[in-house]
Design a protein around this motif. Structure first.
Motif, PDB file in Angstrom:
ATOM      1  N   LYS A  43       0.816  -1.212   0.000  1.00  0.00           N
ATOM      2  CA  LYS A  43       0.000   0.000   0.000  1.00  0.00           C
ATOM      3  C   LYS A  43       0.854   1.269   0.000  1.00  0.00           C
ATOM      4  N   LEU A  44       2.140   1.138   0.347  1.00  0.00           N
ATOM      5  CA  LEU A  44       3.038   2.293   0.378  1.00  0.00           C
ATOM      6  C   LEU A  44       3.527   2.602  -1.032  1.00  0.00           C
ATOM      7  N   PRO A  45       3.818   3.898  -1.324  1.00  0.00           N
ATOM      8  CA  PRO A  45       4.374   4.235  -2.640  1.00  0.00           C
ATOM      9  C   PRO A  45       5.714   3.540  -2.846  1.00  0.00           C
ATOM     10  N   LYS A  46       5.969   3.111  -4.074  1.00  0.00           N
ATOM     11  CA  LYS A  46       7.175   2.321  -4.365  1.00  0.00           C
ATOM     12  C   LYS A  46       8.462   3.022  -3.953  1.00  0.00           C
ATOM     13  N   ARG A  47       8.573   4.336  -4.188  1.00  0.00           N
ATOM     14  CA  ARG A  47       9.849   4.992  -3.880  1.00  0.00           C
ATOM     15  C   ARG A  47      10.067   5.161  -2.383  1.00  0.00           C
ATOM     16  N   ASN A  48       9.024   5.071  -1.586  1.00  0.00           N
ATOM     17  CA  ASN A  48       9.160   5.194  -0.129  1.00  0.00           C
ATOM     18  C   ASN A  48       8.983   3.853   0.575  1.00  0.00           C
ATOM     19  N   ARG A  49       8.878   2.801  -0.195  1.00  0.00           N
ATOM     20  CA  ARG A  49       8.601   1.483   0.380  1.00  0.00           C
ATOM     21  C   ARG A  49       9.880   0.829   0.907  1.00  0.00           C
ATOM     22  N   PRO A  50       9.930   0.553   2.221  1.00  0.00           N
ATOM     23  CA  PRO A  50      11.108  -0.153   2.753  1.00  0.00           C
ATOM     24  C   PRO A  50      11.004  -1.652   2.453  1.00  0.00           C
ATOM     25  N   SER A  51      12.101  -2.339   2.605  1.00  0.00           N
ATOM     26  CA  SER A  51      12.057  -3.800   2.462  1.00  0.00           C
ATOM     27  C   SER A  51      11.338  -4.383   3.670  1.00  0.00           C
ATOM     28  N   ARG A  52      10.952  -5.623   3.559  1.00  0.00           N
ATOM     29  CA  ARG A  52      10.288  -6.285   4.687  1.00  0.00           C
ATOM     30  C   ARG A  52      11.203  -6.286   5.904  1.00  0.00           C
ATOM     31  N   ASN A  53      12.489  -6.566   5.682  1.00  0.00           N
ATOM     32  CA  ASN A  53      13.455  -6.591   6.776  1.00  0.00           C
ATOM     33  C   ASN A  53      13.558  -5.228   7.451  1.00  0.00           C
ATOM     34  N   ALA A  54      13.648  -4.156   6.642  1.00  0.00           N
ATOM     35  CA  ALA A  54      13.743  -2.807   7.203  1.00  0.00           C
ATOM     36  C   ALA A  54      12.478  -2.466   7.991  1.00  0.00           C
ATOM     37  N   TRP A  55      11.324  -2.881   7.487  1.00  0.00           N
ATOM     38  CA  TRP A  55      10.066  -2.600   8.174  1.00  0.00           C
ATOM     39  C   TRP A  55      10.028  -3.306   9.528  1.00  0.00           C
ATOM     40  N   ILE A  56      10.472  -4.557   9.561  1.00  0.00           N
ATOM     41  CA  ILE A  56      10.477  -5.328  10.810  1.00  0.00           C
ATOM     42  C   ILE A  56      11.469  -4.703  11.800  1.00  0.00           C
ATOM     43  N   LEU A  57      12.648  -4.281  11.322  1.00  0.00           N
ATOM     44  CA  LEU A  57      13.623  -3.632  12.209  1.00  0.00           C
ATOM     45  C   LEU A  57      13.058  -2.351  12.812  1.00  0.00           C
ATOM     46  N   LYS A  58      12.363  -1.570  11.987  1.00  0.00           N
ATOM     47  CA  LYS A  58      11.762  -0.333  12.482  1.00  0.00           C
ATOM     48  C   LYS A  58      10.710  -0.645  13.544  1.00  0.00           C
ATOM     49  N   ALA A  59       9.918  -1.691  13.321  1.00  0.00           N
ATOM     50  CA  ALA A  59       8.886  -2.084  14.291  1.00  0.00           C
ATOM     51  C   ALA A  59       9.528  -2.511  15.614  1.00  0.00           C
ATOM     52  N   VAL A  60      10.635  -3.224  15.545  1.00  0.00           N
ATOM     53  CA  VAL A  60      11.336  -3.653  16.762  1.00  0.00           C
ATOM     54  C   VAL A  60      11.897  -2.439  17.496  1.00  0.00           C
ATOM     55  N   GLU A  61      12.483  -1.486  16.745  1.00  0.00           N
ATOM     56  CA  GLU A  61      13.013  -0.272  17.375  1.00  0.00           C
ATOM     57  C   GLU A  61      11.908   0.502  18.089  1.00  0.00           C
ATOM     58  N   GLU A  62      10.746   0.634  17.439  1.00  0.00           N
ATOM     59  CA  GLU A  62       9.620   1.342  18.064  1.00  0.00           C
ATOM     60  C   GLU A  62       9.162   0.636  19.335  1.00  0.00           C
ATOM     61  N   LYS A  63       9.120  -0.677  19.302  1.00  0.00           N
ATOM     62  CA  LYS A  63       8.724  -1.456  20.472  1.00  0.00           C
ATOM     63  C   LYS A  63       9.731  -1.265  21.606  1.00  0.00           C
ATOM     64  N   LEU A  64      11.014  -1.261  21.295  1.00  0.00           N
ATOM     65  CA  LEU A  64      12.044  -1.053  22.316  1.00  0.00           C
ATOM     66  C   LEU A  64      11.910   0.327  22.962  1.00  0.00           C
ATOM     67  N   LYS A  65      11.649   1.347  22.154  1.00  0.00           N
ATOM     68  CA  LYS A  65      11.471   2.706  22.702  1.00  0.00           C
ATOM     69  C   LYS A  65      10.274   2.752  23.650  1.00  0.00           C
ATOM     70  N   ARG A  66       9.170   2.124  23.258  1.00  0.00           N
ATOM     71  CA  ARG A  66       7.970   2.100  24.124  1.00  0.00           C
ATOM     72  C   ARG A  66       8.259   1.380  25.418  1.00  0.00           C
ATOM     73  N   GLU A  67       8.958   0.267  25.353  1.00  0.00           N
ATOM     74  CA  GLU A  67       9.269  -0.509  26.555  1.00  0.00           C
ATOM     75  C   GLU A  67      10.177   0.280  27.488  1.00  0.00           C
ATOM     76  N   LYS A  68      11.142   1.015  26.931  1.00  0.00           N
ATOM     77  CA  LYS A  68      12.033   1.822  27.762  1.00  0.00           C
ATOM     78  C   LYS A  68      11.251   2.902  28.492  1.00  0.00           C
ATOM     79  N   LYS A  69      10.293   3.532  27.809  1.00  0.00           N
ATOM     80  CA  LYS A  69       9.476   4.581  28.432  1.00  0.00           C
ATOM     81  C   LYS A  69       8.610   3.988  29.556  1.00  0.00           C
TER      82      LYS A  69
END
Length: 101
Positions: free
Chosen positions: A72-98
């Motif tokens: 659903k994301l535009p092709k030029r802004n579309r991350p790879s599946r791996n990059a998307w999963i890494l970003k999701a993990v980073e966001e989860k880590l930030k929430r857990e730290k807070k």
């Protein structure tokens, strides 16, 4: 199981006619020398900065859901599946730290 005979050698390596070694060439080759293999010591900080591989097992439905979101994301802004999963993990880590402060 069938037993077969040992295969015959088809080519013979030819030996040079002269076994004499040109001593000057040998000494020149030895004197060329080389460099000693160096071992660069890496600090723990450098080791921590390197990426490490981790195998993540996911249900096929979850992978399909991620892929559907990415499509659903535009092709030029579309991350790879791996990059998307890494970003999701980073966001989860930030929430857990807070939450644990």
């Amino acid at each position: 199981m069938a037993i077969t005979a040992k295969p015959k050698k088809t080519s013979v390596i030819e030996k040079p006619e002269s076994k004499e070694i040109d001593e000057k060439k040998a000494i020149a080759f030895i004197n060329q020398g080389g460099s000693v293999a160096s071992h660069t010591a890496t600090s723990e900080a450098e080791e921590d900065e390197k990426q490490k591989g981790v195998i993540v097992r996911m249900y096929p439905d979850m992978i399909q859901e991620i892929d559907d979101l990415l499509k659903k994301l535009p092709k030029r802004n579309r991350p790879s599946r791996n990059a998307w999963i890494l970003k999701a993990v980073e966001e989860k880590l930030k929430r857990e730290k807070k939450n644990h402060k």
